[in-house]
Design a protein around this motif. Structure first.
Motif, PDB file in Angstrom:
ATOM      1  N   ILE A  70       1.465  -1.269   0.213  1.00 38.56           N
ATOM      2  CA  ILE A  70       0.277   0.045   0.030  1.00 38.56           C
ATOM      3  C   ILE A  70       0.874   1.327   0.515  1.00 38.56           C
ATOM      4  CG2 ILE A  70      -1.252   1.406   1.116  1.00 38.56           C
ATOM      5  CD1 ILE A  70      -2.925  -1.106   1.727  1.00 38.56           C
TER       6      ILE A  70
ATOM      7  N   PHE B 221       1.525   5.981  -2.742  1.00 34.85           N
ATOM      8  CA  PHE B 221       0.945   4.964  -2.304  1.00 34.85           C
ATOM      9  C   PHE B 221      -0.166   4.680  -3.407  1.00 34.85           C
ATOM     10  CE2 PHE B 221       0.976   8.702   1.177  1.00 34.85           C
ATOM     11  CZ  PHE B 221       1.410   7.778   2.150  1.00 34.85           C
ATOM     12  N   ASP B 222      -0.248   3.106  -2.952  1.00 34.47           N
ATOM     13  CA  ASP B 222      -1.409   3.188  -4.130  1.00 34.47           C
ATOM     14  C   ASP B 222      -2.405   1.986  -3.202  1.00 34.47           C
ATOM     15  OD1 ASP B 222      -3.129   0.638  -5.859  1.00 34.47           O
ATOM     16  OD2 ASP B 222      -1.393   0.164  -6.829  1.00 34.47           O
ATOM     17  N   LEU B 223      -4.037   2.502  -3.626  1.00 30.19           N
ATOM     18  CA  LEU B 223      -4.525   3.040  -2.382  1.00 30.19           C
ATOM     19  C   LEU B 223      -5.999   2.087  -3.232  1.00 30.19           C
ATOM     20  CD1 LEU B 223      -4.796   6.759  -1.828  1.00 30.19           C
ATOM     21  CD2 LEU B 223      -4.027   4.706  -0.575  1.00 30.19           C
ATOM     22  N   TYR B 224      -5.366   1.182  -4.329  1.00 30.23           N
ATOM     23  CA  TYR B 224      -6.794   0.274  -4.650  1.00 30.23           C
ATOM     24  C   TYR B 224      -7.656  -0.503  -3.300  1.00 30.23           C
ATOM     25  CZ  TYR B 224      -8.883  -2.619  -8.154  1.00 30.23           C
ATOM     26  OH  TYR B 224      -9.409  -3.196  -8.739  1.00 30.23           O
TER      27      TYR B 224
ATOM     28  N   ILE C 256      -7.206  -0.406  -0.679  1.00 35.94           N
ATOM     29  CA  ILE C 256      -8.160   0.449   0.345  1.00 35.94           C
ATOM     30  C   ILE C 256      -9.905  -0.111   1.057  1.00 35.94           C
ATOM     31  CG2 ILE C 256      -8.957   2.717   1.597  1.00 35.94           C
ATOM     32  CD1 ILE C 256      -6.354   1.250   2.192  1.00 35.94           C
TER      33      ILE C 256
ATOM     34  N   ALA D 167      -7.700   3.884   5.601  1.00 33.99           N
ATOM     35  CA  ALA D 167      -6.656   4.595   5.490  1.00 33.99           C
ATOM     36  C   ALA D 167      -6.997   5.521   6.645  1.00 33.99           C
ATOM     37  CB  ALA D 167      -7.158   5.504   4.716  1.00 33.99           C
TER      38      ALA D 167
ATOM     39  N   ILE E  39      -2.630   7.695   7.161  1.00 35.56           N
ATOM     40  CA  ILE E  39      -2.541   9.041   6.028  1.00 35.56           C
ATOM     41  C   ILE E  39      -2.393  10.414   6.441  1.00 35.56           C
ATOM     42  CG2 ILE E  39      -5.242   8.224   5.104  1.00 35.56           C
ATOM     43  CD1 ILE E  39      -3.667   8.066   2.423  1.00 35.56           C
TER      44      ILE E  39
ATOM     45  N   LEU F   2       0.135   9.526  -4.899  1.00 26.25           N
ATOM     46  CA  LEU F   2      -1.130   8.734  -5.043  1.00 26.25           C
ATOM     47  C   LEU F   2      -2.108   8.563  -6.194  1.00 26.25           C
ATOM     48  CD1 LEU F   2      -1.705  11.147  -2.593  1.00 26.25           C
ATOM     49  CD2 LEU F   2      -3.262  10.082  -1.258  1.00 26.25           C
TER      50      LEU F   2
ATOM     51  N   TRP G  70      -5.011   6.247  -6.952  1.00 26.66           N
ATOM     52  CA  TRP G  70      -6.649   5.900  -6.656  1.00 26.66           C
ATOM     53  C   TRP G  70      -7.090   6.183  -5.721  1.00 26.66           C
ATOM     54  CZ3 TRP G  70      -8.876   2.773 -10.168  1.00 26.66           C
ATOM     55  CH2 TRP G  70      -7.986   2.216 -11.314  1.00 26.66           C
TER      56      TRP G  70
ATOM     57  N   ARG H   6     -10.311   6.669  -3.967  1.00 21.43           N
ATOM     58  CA  ARG H   6     -11.001   5.976  -2.385  1.00 21.43           C
ATOM     59  C   ARG H   6     -10.823   6.324  -1.247  1.00 21.43           C
ATOM     60  NH1 ARG H   6     -11.872   0.543  -4.314  1.00 21.43           N
ATOM     61  NH2 ARG H   6     -10.817  -0.248  -6.323  1.00 21.43           N
ATOM     62  N   ILE H   7     -10.515   7.162  -1.411  1.00 16.17           N
ATOM     63  CA  ILE H   7     -10.021   8.311   0.775  1.00 16.17           C
ATOM     64  C   ILE H   7     -10.540   9.920  -0.052  1.00 16.17           C
ATOM     65  CG2 ILE H   7      -8.144   6.519   1.662  1.00 16.17           C
ATOM     66  CD1 ILE H   7      -6.601   9.244   0.321  1.00 16.17           C
TER      67      ILE H   7
END
Length: 146
Positions: free
Chosen positions: A65, A81-84, A86, A92, A97, A109, A111, A114-115
Motif C-alpha cells: 500500500i 501510495f497505491d490505494l486500490y 483500501i 486509510a 494517512i 497517490l 487511486w 478511494r480516500i
C-alpha cells in the motif's frame, strides 16, 4: 493553474517527468487519477527517478500500500501510495494517512478517489488519459484551479 503534458511513448516519459518536477513547486500531495493500465505507476516511477530516487528501489506498492523512498540528491522522503486495496476511509485512517499528508514529504497517490474526503485542500490532481494511439496525456491541476 492547469498544465498539460503529452507522453508520446515510453521513451519520452523521463523527459516529461523532469518537466513535471519543474512545476511541482511547494506542493506535496499529488493525486494520480486514471483507469487501470493508464500508466500511473509507470509515471510515478519515472517521477521518483527525476526526484533523485534510485530506480532500482521503486516499484508498485500494490501489496504494501505504501512505499517509502529517499531522494539521493535532496535526502527528502517521498511516499508512494497505491490505494486500490483500501476498502474504507477508516482503513486509510488506521494506516495513518493524515500523518503522511502532514509530514511535509511528497506523497504520490494512486487511486485517490478511494480516500477523497481525506485529501487536503492543497492536493494537486493529475489526470492520466489514454489516447487512441496509446500515447498518454497528463492534465495537472493545482489547487487554485480545482
Amino acid at each position: 493553474m492547469q498544465y498539460t503534458f503529452e507522453i508520446s511513448s515510453l521513451e519520452a516519459i523521463d523527459d516529461v517527468a523532469r518537466r513535471f518536477v519543474e512545476i511541482m513547486g511547494d506542493y506535496t500531495i499529488f493525486a494520480f487519477d486514471g483507469e487501470m493500465g493508464a500508466g500511473k505507476t509507470t509515471f510515478i516511477n519515472a517521477l521518483t527517478k527525476a526526484l533523485g530516487v534510485d530506480p532500482e528501489e521503486t516499484g508498485s506498492p500494490t501489496f504494501a500500500i505504501i512505499n517509502e523512498y529517499r531522494s539521493d540528491t535532496t535526502a527528502e522522503l517521498i511516499y508512494h501510495f497505491d490505494l486500490y486495496r483500501i476498502d474504507s476511509i477508516d482503513e486509510a485512517l488506521d494506516l495513518g494517512i493524515e500523518d503522511y499528508f502532514d509530514s511535509g514529504a511528497v506523497c504520490l497517490l494512486e487511486w485517490p478517489e478511494r480516500i477523497e474526503p481525506l485529501l487536503p485542500d492543497d492536493t494537486v490532481v493529475v489526470k492520466i488519459n489514454i489516447n487512441s494511439d496509446d500515447s498518454r496525456t497528463l492534465i495537472v491541476t493545482t489547487p487554485d484551479e480545482a
